[in-house]
Design a protein around this motif. Structure first.
Motif, PDB file in Angstrom:
ATOM      1  N   GLU A 138      18.986  26.782  -9.428  1.00 40.30           N
ATOM      2  CA  GLU A 138      20.237  26.409  -9.811  1.00 40.30           C
ATOM      3  C   GLU A 138      21.012  25.441  -8.870  1.00 40.30           C
ATOM      4  O   GLU A 138      21.531  24.490  -9.142  1.00 40.30           O
ATOM      5  N   THR A 139      21.103  25.968  -7.630  1.00 42.47           N
ATOM      6  CA  THR A 139      21.568  25.129  -6.457  1.00 42.47           C
ATOM      7  C   THR A 139      20.903  23.945  -6.543  1.00 42.47           C
ATOM      8  O   THR A 139      21.620  22.830  -6.516  1.00 42.47           O
ATOM      9  N   ALA A 140      19.690  23.975  -6.401  1.00 38.93           N
ATOM     10  CA  ALA A 140      18.769  22.673  -6.360  1.00 38.93           C
ATOM     11  C   ALA A 140      19.118  21.684  -7.510  1.00 38.93           C
ATOM     12  O   ALA A 140      19.484  20.474  -7.530  1.00 38.93           O
ATOM     13  N   ARG A 141      19.305  22.475  -8.823  1.00 38.17           N
ATOM     14  CA  ARG A 141      19.526  21.663  -9.929  1.00 38.17           C
ATOM     15  C   ARG A 141      21.138  20.971  -9.974  1.00 38.17           C
ATOM     16  O   ARG A 141      20.970  19.550 -10.182  1.00 38.17           O
ATOM     17  N   SER A 142      21.758  21.592  -9.386  1.00 40.93           N
ATOM     18  CA  SER A 142      23.410  21.192  -9.147  1.00 40.93           C
ATOM     19  C   SER A 142      23.258  19.891  -8.123  1.00 40.93           C
ATOM     20  O   SER A 142      24.170  19.166  -8.135  1.00 40.93           O
ATOM     21  N   PHE A 143      22.494  20.166  -7.175  1.00 40.66           N
ATOM     22  CA  PHE A 143      22.424  18.768  -6.417  1.00 40.66           C
ATOM     23  C   PHE A 143      21.540  17.788  -6.651  1.00 40.66           C
ATOM     24  O   PHE A 143      21.218  16.677  -5.879  1.00 40.66           O
ATOM     25  N   GLY A 144      21.142  17.762  -7.929  1.00 37.07           N
ATOM     26  CA  GLY A 144      20.320  16.601  -8.460  1.00 37.07           C
ATOM     27  C   GLY A 144      18.663  16.507  -8.427  1.00 37.07           C
ATOM     28  O   GLY A 144      18.234  15.599  -8.609  1.00 37.07           O
ATOM     29  N   TYR A 145      18.131  17.743  -8.203  1.00 37.95           N
ATOM     30  CA  TYR A 145      16.974  17.884  -7.956  1.00 37.95           C
ATOM     31  C   TYR A 145      16.298  18.075  -9.546  1.00 37.95           C
ATOM     32  O   TYR A 145      16.723  18.899 -10.313  1.00 37.95           O
TER      33      TYR A 145
END
Lengths: 257, 256
Positions: B149-156
């Motif tokens: 989820e962290t990665a998704r929130s940073f646009g990954y």
């Protein structure tokens, strides 16, 4: 009237058939610090995943800077409670900060690195750039997560109980750090917490949520002078009045549940 | 350092007892040659060169086979992690084929592939693929949600999350599989050489054993042991180079 940074209208969300959010409406204006409190298990974290675009809502709408959300948008960064797991253990602290800068394009690797170092310095971790997260204390790990979120240059910071897992002294330090960073970088912040004192201490506005399916039952301005002070602010009559009011609201819902 | 010394002492003690037992006639020396004789034979065999080329052939077979199988298995596990349909289609096949002992495949493989490198390639890749695939697939499916989820929130996106989060997070577990693959590779290479080989340590051991050259058979065992130690050491070096952070973290958590 300016467009709010974040706007949620009549949001409804169920998970696995259980209604969690029921017709919730809230908005955050540019530069505001908002705290969201509610009885335990009321769906605060689910609300945050909806506001961040990590989950779609069932009904209603969430918009960020006037755009309807469809996935996590550029310009928003999240700080989780579970910092030790949200940081990547195979990356050194500076590389964890760099991890947050993926959307920053057209910038050389060197400049990015310099920027990451600058952010670590802003949270007071200049000497720990090349440490791994698991080599530093819990409070420092949460600072790395804060630096990483800031490095993404968000307009809105969403904080999911970021200080629930650190000790009291560290919590006070990081509260003040967050307040000064939010001011310095002019961020809009939305903090979800179960700690009523923290909610009031940090915020310009406190939003109180009901039991599940959750919605807003009170939206209170916090007219306390800024900058806040851990001792002076917490002994202001206004602080105590708000504290009593919010605690009473939450207790009434606990007995209702 | 001290533990290394203690370890060496216990092995030396064992060899000394064996030597004494052999010399005093307690064990039949025709079948259990004394360690010193085995040592002499090994040196003589190395001089003749046959055992050296056998060692090199077996070692390279195991190394190349385990490496190819590991790369293939990791690629397959990545696809299965990325596309649920791949995982759903492949996992039942994996469950079906995995229990098959690789050596049992040799006769059929000779029939289809002949006696050359294709046979070794097939047997080794089949034997080494499963431990890597199963470890990798399981680890890639178990990435902590907050990291994703962290990665998704940073646009990954999905591929970027696979490359930057799920694969690095899975590497410690993948290495458990690779280490197993390395030792299985050696077992499979020697087994295939014994059944169908014209060279390699498996052939050497069969040849020496069946013609009752007992000291040579023991020398072959020593060579196989060295191959096992060497291939495991290679994996450990590769592991330290790739996931040094994990080695350090584990040591720290153990309180050493």
């Amino acid at each position: 009237m300016t467009v709010p940074v974040l706007n949620a209208t009549n949001v409804t969300k169920s998970l696995g058939g259980t209604p969690i959010i029921g017709g919730l409406t809230l908005s955050a204006e540019q530069g505001e610090f908002i705290s969201v409190v509610g009885p335990s298990g009321c769906g605060k974290t689910t609300l945050l995943t909806c506001l961040s675009g990590l989950r779609n809502v069932d009904a209603g709408e969430v918009s960020f800077e006037g755009q309807k959300l469809d996935g996590p948008p550029d310009g928003m960064a999240l700080i989780f409670q579970d910092y030790s797991r949200s940081l990547l253990p195979w990356r050194r602290n500076v590389d964890n900060v760099l991890f947050g800068m993926r959307r920053m394009t057209g910038v050389s690797a060197q400049e990015k690195r310099a920027k990451a170092m600058e952010m670590l310095a802003a949270v007071g971790l200049s000497k720990f750039e090349t440490h791994f997260p698991w080599q530093v204390s819990g409070g420092m790990q949460q600072r790395v997560a804060i630096a990483r979120a800031l490095a993404a240059r968000p307009h809105l910071l969403l904080l999911d109980e970021p200080l629930a897992a650190v000790d009291a002294q560290t919590r006070a330090d990081i509260q003040d750090l967050l307040l000064s960073l939010a001011r310095q970088f002019q961020k809009t912040c939305l903090l979800v917490t179960h700690d009523v004192d923290e909610a009031i201490y940090m915020a310009d506005r406190v939003i109180v949520l009901s039991n599940r399916p959750t919605h807003v039952i009170a939206d209170l301005q916090v007219p306390l002078p800024k900058p806040r002070d851990q001792i002076a602010t917490r002994s202001e009559p206004e602080f105590l009045r708000l504290r009593e009011k919010v605690l009473t609201l939450i207790r009434s819902m606990r007995t209702a549940a | 350092m001290l533990s290394l010394l203690r370890g060496s002492l216990s092995i030396l003690g064992f060899l000394a007892l064996w030597e004494i037992a052999a010399r005093s006639g307690l064990v039949p020396t025709d079948y259990f040659p004394a360690p010193l004789l085995v040592g002499e034979t090994l040196v003589a065999e190395i001089g003749r060169g046959e055992i050296v080329s056998a060692f090199v052939a077996t070692f390279l077979r195991a190394l190349i086979g385990a490496t190819a199988a590991s790369l293939l298995a990791i690629a397959m596990a990545l696809l299965a992690a990325r596309y649920a349909i791949v995982r759903r289609a492949f996992d039942p096949i994996a469950e079906f084929l995995r229990p098959l002992p690789p050596a049992a495949l040799v006769p059929l493989a000779i029939f289809f592939l002949g006696l050359g490198w294709k046979l070794y390639g097939f047997i080794l890749v089949f034997a080494c693929f499963w431990p890597v695939y199963l470890n990798a697939a399981q680890a890639l499916a178990a990435t902590p949600r907050v990291q994703v989820e962290t990665a998704r929130s940073f646009g990954y996106g999905d591929w970027a999350i696979l490359a930057h989060v799920r694969l690095p997070a899975a590497l410690p577990t993948i290495f458990i599989g690779v280490r197993m693959a390395a030792s299985i590779g050696l077992i499979a290479a020697i087994a295939a050489e014994m059944i169908a080989g014209r060279d390699g340590l498996g052939f050497y051991l069969m040849d020496a054993g069946l013609s009752l050259r007992v000291p040579e058979t023991f020398a072959g065992l020593v060579a196989a042991m060295v191959a096992g130690l060497l291939i495991n050491a290679l994996v450990m070096v590769l592991r330290a180079l790739t996931i040094g952070w994990h080695v350090q973290l584990t040591r720290m958590e153990a309180g050493a």
